[in-house]
Design an enzyme around this catalytic site. Structure first.
Site: not given
Ligand code: ADP
Ligand code: ADP
Ligand code: ZN
Length: 210
Positions: A14, A89, A123, A157, A168
Site C-alpha cells: 500500500k 481497518r 522491509r 520498524r 497483524r
Molecule cells: P504496506 O504499506 O501495505 O504495509 P509496503 O509498501 O510497505 O506495504 O511494502 C512491504 C514490503 O514489500 C516493502 O519492503 C516493499 O519494498 C515490498 N514490496 C512492495 N510491493 C512489492 C511487490 N509488488 N513485490 C515484492 N515486494 C514488494
Molecule cells: P502495515 O500496513 O505494515 O501493517 P501500518 O503502518 O499500517 O502497518 O500499521 C502499523 C500498526 O499501527 C498496526 O499494526 C496497528 O497497530 C496500527 N494501526 C495503523 N493504522 C490503524 C488503523 N486504521 N486502525 C487501527 N490500528 C492501526
C-alpha cells in the site's frame, strides 16, 4: 476529486503504491500507521496509548484512529481528497469515514498470506524521505544510498518481525477483511493482484482510477 482508500494486508504494498500514484492523482498520502509512529516518537498521549497495541500487532482502538483522521482531514492539503493508506481497518472506522469525506475508489491489493512474512521482514525505509525498499525484492540501486533522495540512513520498524506479523495478519483477517464486502456492496471496490512486479501493479491501479 474524492478520496481513495488503499486496502490490503500488512505488507501488501500500500505504502509503495501510494508513493508512486501520488504524482498522477495529486492526492496526499494519509497513512494512519505513519501518523501513529510519529505520535509514538513525539511521546504524545495518543502515542503512549497506541504503542502497546502496535508492539503487540493489534489494532489501535477506533476512537483514537478516528480522532487522528478527523484532525488530519482539516489540513488545507486535504481539501480535494486524500489517499488513505491503512485506514479504514474496521467497519466502525469506515462508517466514521463515510461521515467525514466521500470515497470514490477502494483499491484492494491482494497478496497471499505466505508472501507476507518475507515482505515485512525484508522491509526498510529511507530515514529522510520515507521511500520504501526491500532487501531482496526492491533494494536501493547503490548500496547505502536512497534512490529517491540520495540520503544514506535507513530505518526498520520494531514491529516488522516474524512474530508480530502473524498477529497483524490475524487482525487483518478478523477485523479488516470484512470491510471488503462492505465496500463491494457500494460498487467502488477494485481488486488488484499484488503478487506481481511493482510497476505492473501501479499500472493496474492507475487504470482502475480512470
Ligand atoms: P504496506 O504499506 O501495505 O504495509 P509496503 O509498501 O510497505 O506495504 O511494502 C512491504 C514490503 O514489500 C516493502 O519492503 C516493499 O519494498 C515490498 N514490496 C512492495 N510491493 C512489492 C511487490 N509488488 N513485490 C515484492 N515486494 C514488494
Ligand atoms: P502495515 O500496513 O505494515 O501493517 P501500518 O503502518 O499500517 O502497518 O500499521 C502499523 C500498526 O499501527 C498496526 O499494526 C496497528 O497497530 C496500527 N494501526 C495503523 N493504522 C490503524 C488503523 N486504521 N486502525 C487501527 N490500528 C492501526
Ligand atoms: Zn530517501
Amino acid at each position: 476529486m474524492d478520496s481513495i482508500v488503499l486496502f490490503g494486508p500488512p505488507g501488501a504494498g500500500k505504502g509503495t503504491q501510494a508513493q508512486r500514484i501520488m504524482e498522477s492523482t495529486g492526492l496526499p498520502q494519509v497513512s494512519t500507521g505513519d501518523m501513529l509512529r510519529a505520535a509514538v516518537a513525539a511521546g504524545t498521549a495518543t502515542g503512549i496509548e497506541a504503542k502497546r497495541y502496535m508492539d503487540a500487532g493489534q489494532l489501535v482502538p477506533d476512537e483514537v484512529i478516528i480522532a487522528l483522521i478527523k484532525d488530519r482531514i482539516q489540513d488545507s492539503d486535504a481539501s480535494n481528497g486524500v489517499m488513505f493508506d491503512g485506514f479504514p481497518r474496521t467497519i466502525p472506522q469506515a462508517e466514521a469515514l463515510s461521515e467525514i469525506t466521500e470515497v470514490s475508489h477502494v483499491i484492494a491489493i491482494e497478496v497471499p498470506d505466505e508472501r507476507i512474512v518475507e515482505r515485512i521482514c525484508g522491509r526498510y525505509t529511507c530515514g529522510s524521505c520515507s521511500a520504501v525498499y526491500h532487501d531482496t525484492f526492491n533494494p536501493v540501486s547503490v548500496e547505502g544510498i536512497c534512490d529517491n533522495c540520495g540520503a544514506g540512513e535507513f530505518k526498520r520498524r520494531a514491529d516488522d518481525n516474524a512474530d508480530t506479523v502473524l498477529s497483524r495478519l490475524g487482525a487483518y483477517h478478523d477485523q479488516t477483511s470484512p470491510l471488503a464486502q462492505w465496500y463491494e456492496s457500494k460498487g467502488i471496490f477494485h481488486v488488484i493482484d499484488g503478487d506481481r512486479a511493482i510497476d505492473e501493479i501501479t499500472n493496474d491501479i492507475l487504470s482502475a482510477l480512470k
